[in-house]
Design a protein around this motif. Sequence first.
Motif, short mmCIF file in Angstrom:
data_model
loop_
_atom_site.label_atom_id
_atom_site.label_comp_id
_atom_site.label_asym_id
_atom_site.label_seq_id
_atom_site.Cartn_x
_atom_site.Cartn_y
_atom_site.Cartn_z
N SER A 147 0.81 -1.22 0.00
CA SER A 147 0.00 0.00 0.00
C SER A 147 0.84 1.26 0.00
O SER A 147 0.29 2.37 -0.09
CB SER A 147 -0.91 0.01 1.24
OG SER A 147 -0.13 0.04 2.43
N THR A 148 2.17 1.13 0.10
CA THR A 148 3.01 2.33 0.20
C THR A 148 4.06 2.42 -0.91
O THR A 148 4.93 3.28 -0.85
CB THR A 148 3.73 2.37 1.57
OG1 THR A 148 4.62 1.25 1.66
CG2 THR A 148 2.74 2.34 2.71
N MET A 149 3.98 1.55 -1.88
CA MET A 149 4.92 1.57 -3.01
C MET A 149 4.29 0.81 -4.18
O MET A 149 3.32 0.08 -3.99
CB MET A 149 6.27 0.95 -2.62
CG MET A 149 6.18 -0.47 -2.14
SD MET A 149 7.64 -1.01 -1.20
CE MET A 149 7.36 -0.18 0.36
N CYS A 150 4.83 0.95 -5.38
CA CYS A 150 4.15 0.41 -6.56
C CYS A 150 4.91 -0.65 -7.35
O CYS A 150 4.30 -1.34 -8.17
CB CYS A 150 3.79 1.55 -7.51
SG CYS A 150 2.34 2.48 -6.98
N ILE A 151 6.20 -0.79 -7.16
CA ILE A 151 6.96 -1.66 -8.05
C ILE A 151 6.48 -3.11 -7.98
O ILE A 151 6.35 -3.78 -9.01
CB ILE A 151 8.48 -1.55 -7.77
CG1 ILE A 151 9.25 -2.33 -8.83
CG2 ILE A 151 8.82 -2.02 -6.36
CD1 ILE A 151 10.75 -2.07 -8.79
N GLY A 152 6.20 -3.62 -6.79
CA GLY A 152 5.71 -4.98 -6.66
C GLY A 152 4.33 -5.15 -7.27
O GLY A 152 4.04 -6.16 -7.91
N ASN A 153 3.47 -4.15 -7.06
CA ASN A 153 2.13 -4.20 -7.64
C ASN A 153 2.17 -4.18 -9.17
O ASN A 153 1.42 -4.89 -9.83
CB ASN A 153 1.30 -3.02 -7.13
CG ASN A 153 1.13 -3.04 -5.63
OD1 ASN A 153 1.02 -4.10 -5.02
ND2 ASN A 153 1.11 -1.87 -5.03
N LEU A 154 3.07 -3.36 -9.72
CA LEU A 154 3.21 -3.29 -11.18
C LEU A 154 3.72 -4.61 -11.74
O LEU A 154 3.24 -5.09 -12.78
CB LEU A 154 4.16 -2.15 -11.54
CG LEU A 154 4.39 -1.90 -13.04
CD1 LEU A 154 3.09 -1.59 -13.75
CD2 LEU A 154 5.39 -0.76 -13.24
N LYS A 155 4.67 -5.21 -11.05
CA LYS A 155 5.21 -6.51 -11.46
C LYS A 155 4.10 -7.57 -11.48
O LYS A 155 3.95 -8.31 -12.45
CB LYS A 155 6.33 -6.93 -10.51
CG LYS A 155 6.86 -8.34 -10.72
CD LYS A 155 7.99 -8.61 -9.73
CE LYS A 155 8.46 -10.07 -9.83
NZ LYS A 155 7.45 -11.02 -9.32
N SER A 156 3.31 -7.62 -10.40
CA SER A 156 2.23 -8.62 -10.33
C SER A 156 1.17 -8.36 -11.38
O SER A 156 0.61 -9.31 -11.96
CB SER A 156 1.60 -8.58 -8.93
OG SER A 156 2.53 -8.95 -7.95
N TYR A 178 -7.04 -6.16 -10.50
CA TYR A 178 -6.91 -5.85 -9.07
C TYR A 178 -5.66 -5.02 -8.81
O TYR A 178 -5.70 -3.98 -8.15
CB TYR A 178 -6.88 -7.14 -8.26
CG TYR A 178 -6.37 -6.94 -6.86
CD1 TYR A 178 -7.19 -6.43 -5.86
CD2 TYR A 178 -5.05 -7.23 -6.54
CE1 TYR A 178 -6.71 -6.22 -4.58
CE2 TYR A 178 -4.56 -7.02 -5.27
CZ TYR A 178 -5.40 -6.52 -4.28
OH TYR A 178 -4.91 -6.31 -3.02
N TYR A 179 -4.52 -5.48 -9.36
CA TYR A 179 -3.27 -4.76 -9.12
C TYR A 179 -3.27 -3.39 -9.81
O TYR A 179 -2.68 -2.43 -9.30
CB TYR A 179 -2.08 -5.60 -9.55
CG TYR A 179 -1.80 -6.74 -8.60
CD1 TYR A 179 -1.30 -6.47 -7.33
CD2 TYR A 179 -2.05 -8.06 -8.94
CE1 TYR A 179 -1.06 -7.50 -6.43
CE2 TYR A 179 -1.82 -9.08 -8.05
CZ TYR A 179 -1.32 -8.80 -6.80
OH TYR A 179 -1.09 -9.82 -5.90
N ALA A 180 -3.93 -3.32 -10.96
CA ALA A 180 -4.05 -2.03 -11.63
C ALA A 180 -4.84 -1.05 -10.75
O ALA A 180 -4.51 0.14 -10.67
CB ALA A 180 -4.73 -2.19 -12.98
#
Length: 224
Positions: A147-156, A178-180
């Motif tokens: 919830s505080t950064m995006c790199i992992g969410n973008l990867k997933s 969901y990740y988007a």
Amino acid sequence: MQEKYSNRPQASESIAVMMLITLSGGLQDAYTFMMRDGVFANAQTGNIVLLSASLFSGNWGGALSYLIPLSSFALGIFIAAIIREHLKSHEGLFHWRHLTLAVEIVFLTAVAFMPEQLSRIANAMVSFSCALQVEAFRKARGHAYASTMCIGNLKSCMENLALYITKDDTEGIRNAGYYALVIVLFALGAGIGAVLSERFGFHAILISPLLLAASFLLMIGRKE
């Protein structure tokens, strides 16, 4: 492969809570960058890069500005893990994640009233709060996220999109969506934080504890 998940999620893993704390995470990062000496509250990779650049250029004061939030973030992860291990078996109206939210709310509210001269302390407190949040809230409806950064969410997001395209896996496109959503919410929080910082200055961070307080209330009495 996503784990099977019940129709009744844990209190901390609901979509509503994810949305609120992700908005808060984006807002905090924009606030510290714009109002507190160009320091990232939660994007510690950026702080490490800037810390290293300052050290190699002999800018010791600048290096300290980045070392403080980096160290505070590390301490926050450590403290959150200790709280979890000591209180995770507690049952009742409140649970250990409520404690982390309460600390965040108090810290972020205090930051709003700190003058510019105390920006290093303010950054330390925001980074500590972000660390508590990222350690305490790691899943929503069975999906791991940050919830505080995006790199992992973008990867997933991209991995699941590739799974959908290559294997026609409908679960992949749902997961990618969901990740988007998480990324968009973080960006929205950052945009709101930027606008509010320009208009209200140091007090702009007060929106963050309000979002966290709403999460706190949503979790009361829910099975954890």
